[in-house]
Design a protein around this motif. Structure first.
Motif, PDB file in Angstrom:
ATOM      1  N   ARG A 259       0.827  -1.208   0.000  1.00 18.57           N
ATOM      2  CA  ARG A 259       0.000   0.000   0.000  1.00 18.57           C
ATOM      3  C   ARG A 259       0.864   1.262   0.000  1.00 18.57           C
ATOM      4  NH1 ARG A 259      -2.280  -3.581  -0.892  1.00 18.57           N
ATOM      5  NH2 ARG A 259      -4.374  -4.362  -0.497  1.00 18.57           N
ATOM      6  N   LEU A 260       1.939   1.226   0.769  1.00 15.08           N
ATOM      7  CA  LEU A 260       2.779   2.431   0.903  1.00 15.08           C
ATOM      8  C   LEU A 260       3.583   2.724  -0.360  1.00 15.08           C
ATOM      9  CD1 LEU A 260       4.124   1.925   4.547  1.00 15.08           C
ATOM     10  CD2 LEU A 260       2.670   3.798   3.781  1.00 15.08           C
ATOM     11  N   THR A 261       4.103   1.662  -0.995  1.00 14.89           N
ATOM     12  CA  THR A 261       5.025   1.874  -2.123  1.00 14.89           C
ATOM     13  C   THR A 261       4.358   1.755  -3.481  1.00 14.89           C
ATOM     14  OG1 THR A 261       5.618  -0.472  -2.242  1.00 14.89           O
ATOM     15  CG2 THR A 261       6.949   0.904  -0.761  1.00 14.89           C
ATOM     16  N   GLY A 262       3.286   0.963  -3.555  1.00 20.23           N
ATOM     17  CA  GLY A 262       2.651   0.718  -4.858  1.00 20.23           C
ATOM     18  C   GLY A 262       3.484  -0.176  -5.764  1.00 20.23           C
ATOM     19  N   ILE A 263       4.514  -0.809  -5.185  1.00 20.45           N
ATOM     20  CA  ILE A 263       5.413  -1.696  -5.950  1.00 20.45           C
ATOM     21  C   ILE A 263       5.308  -3.094  -5.350  1.00 20.45           C
ATOM     22  CG2 ILE A 263       7.836  -2.115  -6.602  1.00 20.45           C
ATOM     23  CD1 ILE A 263       8.332   0.887  -6.000  1.00 20.45           C
ATOM     24  N   PRO A 264       5.252  -4.152  -6.168  1.00 24.11           N
ATOM     25  CA  PRO A 264       5.198  -5.518  -5.599  1.00 24.11           C
ATOM     26  C   PRO A 264       6.441  -5.839  -4.778  1.00 24.11           C
ATOM     27  CG  PRO A 264       4.746  -5.540  -7.960  1.00 24.11           C
ATOM     28  CD  PRO A 264       5.205  -4.152  -7.622  1.00 24.11           C
ATOM     29  N   ARG A 265       6.273  -6.702  -3.785  1.00 28.32           N
ATOM     30  CA  ARG A 265       7.374  -7.060  -2.873  1.00 28.32           C
ATOM     31  C   ARG A 265       8.602  -7.563  -3.626  1.00 28.32           C
ATOM     32  NH1 ARG A 265       6.168 -11.739   1.425  1.00 28.32           N
ATOM     33  NH2 ARG A 265       5.367 -12.699  -0.477  1.00 28.32           N
ATOM     34  N   GLU A 266       8.387  -8.399  -4.654  1.00 31.23           N
ATOM     35  CA  GLU A 266       9.511  -8.971  -5.396  1.00 31.23           C
ATOM     36  C   GLU A 266      10.319  -7.874  -6.099  1.00 31.23           C
ATOM     37  OE1 GLU A 266       6.566 -11.889  -4.416  1.00 31.23           O
ATOM     38  OE2 GLU A 266       6.309 -10.078  -5.637  1.00 31.23           O
ATOM     39  N   GLU A 267       9.626  -6.859  -6.586  1.00 28.22           N
ATOM     40  CA  GLU A 267      10.305  -5.726  -7.239  1.00 28.22           C
ATOM     41  C   GLU A 267      11.069  -4.900  -6.208  1.00 28.22           C
ATOM     42  OE1 GLU A 267      11.841  -3.770 -10.187  1.00 28.22           O
ATOM     43  OE2 GLU A 267      10.258  -5.187 -10.752  1.00 28.22           O
ATOM     44  N   ARG A 268      10.500  -4.765  -5.009  1.00 26.31           N
ATOM     45  CA  ARG A 268      11.203  -4.055  -3.924  1.00 26.31           C
ATOM     46  C   ARG A 268      12.499  -4.787  -3.568  1.00 26.31           C
ATOM     47  NH1 ARG A 268       5.865  -3.681  -1.852  1.00 26.31           N
ATOM     48  NH2 ARG A 268       6.145  -5.246  -0.222  1.00 26.31           N
ATOM     49  N   ALA A 269      12.415  -6.115  -3.517  1.00 27.49           N
ATOM     50  CA  ALA A 269      13.600  -6.913  -3.204  1.00 27.49           C
ATOM     51  C   ALA A 269      14.651  -6.733  -4.295  1.00 27.49           C
ATOM     52  CB  ALA A 269      13.219  -8.388  -3.073  1.00 27.49           C
ATOM     53  N   PHE A 270      14.211  -6.725  -5.549  1.00 29.95           N
ATOM     54  CA  PHE A 270      15.163  -6.559  -6.653  1.00 29.95           C
ATOM     55  C   PHE A 270      15.863  -5.201  -6.585  1.00 29.95           C
ATOM     56  CE2 PHE A 270      16.145  -5.006 -10.948  1.00 29.95           C
ATOM     57  CZ  PHE A 270      17.193  -5.882 -11.240  1.00 29.95           C
ATOM     58  N   GLN A 271      15.105  -4.160  -6.263  1.00 26.63           N
ATOM     59  CA  GLN A 271      15.705  -2.820  -6.151  1.00 26.63           C
ATOM     60  C   GLN A 271      16.803  -2.817  -5.082  1.00 26.63           C
ATOM     61  OE1 GLN A 271      15.275  -0.424  -8.227  1.00 26.63           O
ATOM     62  NE2 GLN A 271      13.592  -1.392  -9.333  1.00 26.63           N
ATOM     63  N   TYR A 272      16.556  -3.523  -3.980  1.00 32.55           N
ATOM     64  CA  TYR A 272      17.547  -3.644  -2.895  1.00 32.55           C
ATOM     65  C   TYR A 272      18.788  -4.379  -3.404  1.00 32.55           C
ATOM     66  CZ  TYR A 272      19.553  -4.914   1.658  1.00 32.55           C
ATOM     67  OH  TYR A 272      20.399  -5.077   2.735  1.00 32.55           O
ATOM     68  N   VAL A 273      18.559  -5.493  -4.106  1.00 33.16           N
ATOM     69  CA  VAL A 273      19.672  -6.288  -4.645  1.00 33.16           C
ATOM     70  C   VAL A 273      20.473  -5.465  -5.652  1.00 33.16           C
ATOM     71  CG1 VAL A 273      20.228  -8.309  -6.089  1.00 33.16           C
ATOM     72  CG2 VAL A 273      18.596  -8.527  -4.205  1.00 33.16           C
ATOM     73  N   LEU A 274      19.772  -4.748  -6.507  1.00 34.81           N
ATOM     74  CA  LEU A 274      20.423  -3.920  -7.526  1.00 34.81           C
ATOM     75  C   LEU A 274      21.322  -2.861  -6.887  1.00 34.81           C
ATOM     76  CD1 LEU A 274      20.416  -3.663 -10.631  1.00 34.81           C
ATOM     77  CD2 LEU A 274      18.567  -1.994 -10.419  1.00 34.81           C
ATOM     78  N   THR A 275      20.862  -2.332  -5.756  1.00 38.50           N
ATOM     79  CA  THR A 275      21.614  -1.280  -5.053  1.00 38.50           C
ATOM     80  C   THR A 275      22.804  -1.832  -4.274  1.00 38.50           C
ATOM     81  OG1 THR A 275      19.500  -0.136  -4.772  1.00 38.50           O
ATOM     82  CG2 THR A 275      21.334   0.692  -3.477  1.00 38.50           C
ATOM     83  N   HIS A 276      22.658  -3.047  -3.704  1.00 40.89           N
ATOM     84  CA  HIS A 276      23.659  -3.542  -2.751  1.00 40.89           C
ATOM     85  C   HIS A 276      24.540  -4.688  -3.246  1.00 40.89           C
ATOM     86  CE1 HIS A 276      20.711  -1.453  -0.163  1.00 40.89           C
ATOM     87  NE2 HIS A 276      21.769  -1.170   0.584  1.00 40.89           N
ATOM     88  N   ALA A 277      24.130  -5.379  -4.302  1.00 44.48           N
ATOM     89  CA  ALA A 277      24.891  -6.565  -4.731  1.00 44.48           C
ATOM     90  C   ALA A 277      25.888  -6.226  -5.834  1.00 44.48           C
ATOM     91  CB  ALA A 277      23.932  -7.649  -5.225  1.00 44.48           C
ATOM     92  N   VAL A 278      26.900  -7.068  -5.955  1.00 49.62           N
ATOM     93  CA  VAL A 278      27.918  -6.900  -6.995  1.00 49.62           C
ATOM     94  C   VAL A 278      27.430  -7.612  -8.263  1.00 49.62           C
ATOM     95  CG1 VAL A 278      30.303  -7.396  -7.656  1.00 49.62           C
ATOM     96  CG2 VAL A 278      29.759  -6.838  -5.265  1.00 49.62           C
ATOM     97  N   PRO A 279      27.207  -6.889  -9.368  1.00 54.60           N
ATOM     98  CA  PRO A 279      26.755  -7.544 -10.605  1.00 54.60           C
ATOM     99  C   PRO A 279      27.766  -8.589 -11.076  1.00 54.60           C
ATOM    100  CG  PRO A 279      26.560  -5.149 -10.775  1.00 54.60           C
ATOM    101  CD  PRO A 279      27.344  -5.438  -9.523  1.00 54.60           C
TER     102      PRO A 279
END
Length: 265
Positions: free
Chosen positions: A46-66
């Motif tokens: 409700r707060l973000t309007g983004i699905p949980r899986e997409e939120r997790a991906f954004q976190y991974v994209l920000t913190h993980a080494v490609p």
């Protein structure tokens, strides 16, 4: 009589308090799981309007080494432990799957239930040279996240083929449409109620060579009783259970079923 009733009600209520407290203590880990997996997810949706899986991906994209699959898995684990619960495979179960791949060295692997791609990249980075992984996800939005995770980890279409569609539609087409003759190893981590149906589809379409390994997740919690009953009674499989805990919840018992297809009846 009405007065007596009103006098008894609080007494009954008080008598139930120890029972309720016992329940809360005994099942506190399940309540916590419900809170983290359902309540927090609902609020964040409700707060973000983004699905949980997409939120997790954004976190991974920000913190993980490609290009570093193991670091991507660790980042997913951090998210699931400390931010929001994701039903990824998790590190404890991952060891069972990884060990199995190194032991069996399968050249063709079929994964049913890609979800966010966690187990997909674990399998892909453990495969022998020239091996191929076919992974099936019925939910197009989750498949879109998994596609990004798989590419972020550095795997291309030659190693991992992501197939979007319901497993009961995809399995009969695997030979003709996707060029998978047989699967040396099958990893099941989709809807538990589909395990039995899909195993029987794999048998019916001759997709299991003799000696093939099937690893099925979450056979204890939430459980797949009809599937386990079938594999133990049908005479076609050797079966063992790897006892684990639920991913990211050490106090909740779970397990993986490892089957070896003997083909005998």
């Amino acid at each position: 009589a009405p007065v007596a009733t009103t006098m008894v009600s609080p007494a009954i209520a008080l008598a139930f308090i120890p029972f309720v407290v016992t329940l809360l203590i005994r099942y506190r880990h399940y309540f916590l799981l419900f809170y983290r997996a359902v309540v927090v997810r609902w609020l964040q949706d409700r707060l973000t309007g983004i699905p949980r899986e997409e939120r997790a991906f954004q976190y991974v994209l920000t913190h993980a080494v490609p290009g570093d699959p193991l670091h991507i898995l660790e980042t997913f684990d951090r998210w699931s432990e400390h931010c929001e619960y994701l039903s990824n495979l998790g590190p404890q179960k991952a060891k069972v799957l990884e060990r199995l791949i190194y032991e069996k060295a399968p050249l063709t692997v079929l994964e049913l239930g890609t979800y966010c791609g966690y187990a997909t990249i674990l399998i892909a980075q453990s495969l022998p040279l020239g091996a191929r992984l076919y992974t099936v996800e019925m939910d197009a939005r989750k498949a879109a996240v998994a596609e990004k995770v798989i590419r972020l980890a550095g795997f291309d279409d030659d190693t991992v083929e992501l197939i979007v569609g319901p497993s009961e539609d995809v399995i009969p087409q695997l030979k003709e449409k996707h060029g998978l003759p047989q699967a040396d190893l099958v990893f099941m981590d989709h809807w538990k109620r589909c395990y039995l149906r899909d195993l029987q589809l794999l048998e019916a379409h001759d997709l299991l060579p003799q000696g093939a390994t099937i690893l099925a997740d979450s056979v204890i919690f939430p459980g797949a009783p009809h599937f386990l009953q079938y594999v133990k009674a049908c005479g076609k499989y050797k079966c063992r259970i790897h006892r684990t805990s639920l991913q990211y919840f050490r106090a909740i018992p779970d397990g993986l079923a490892q089957l070896t297809y003997t083909g005998l009846q």
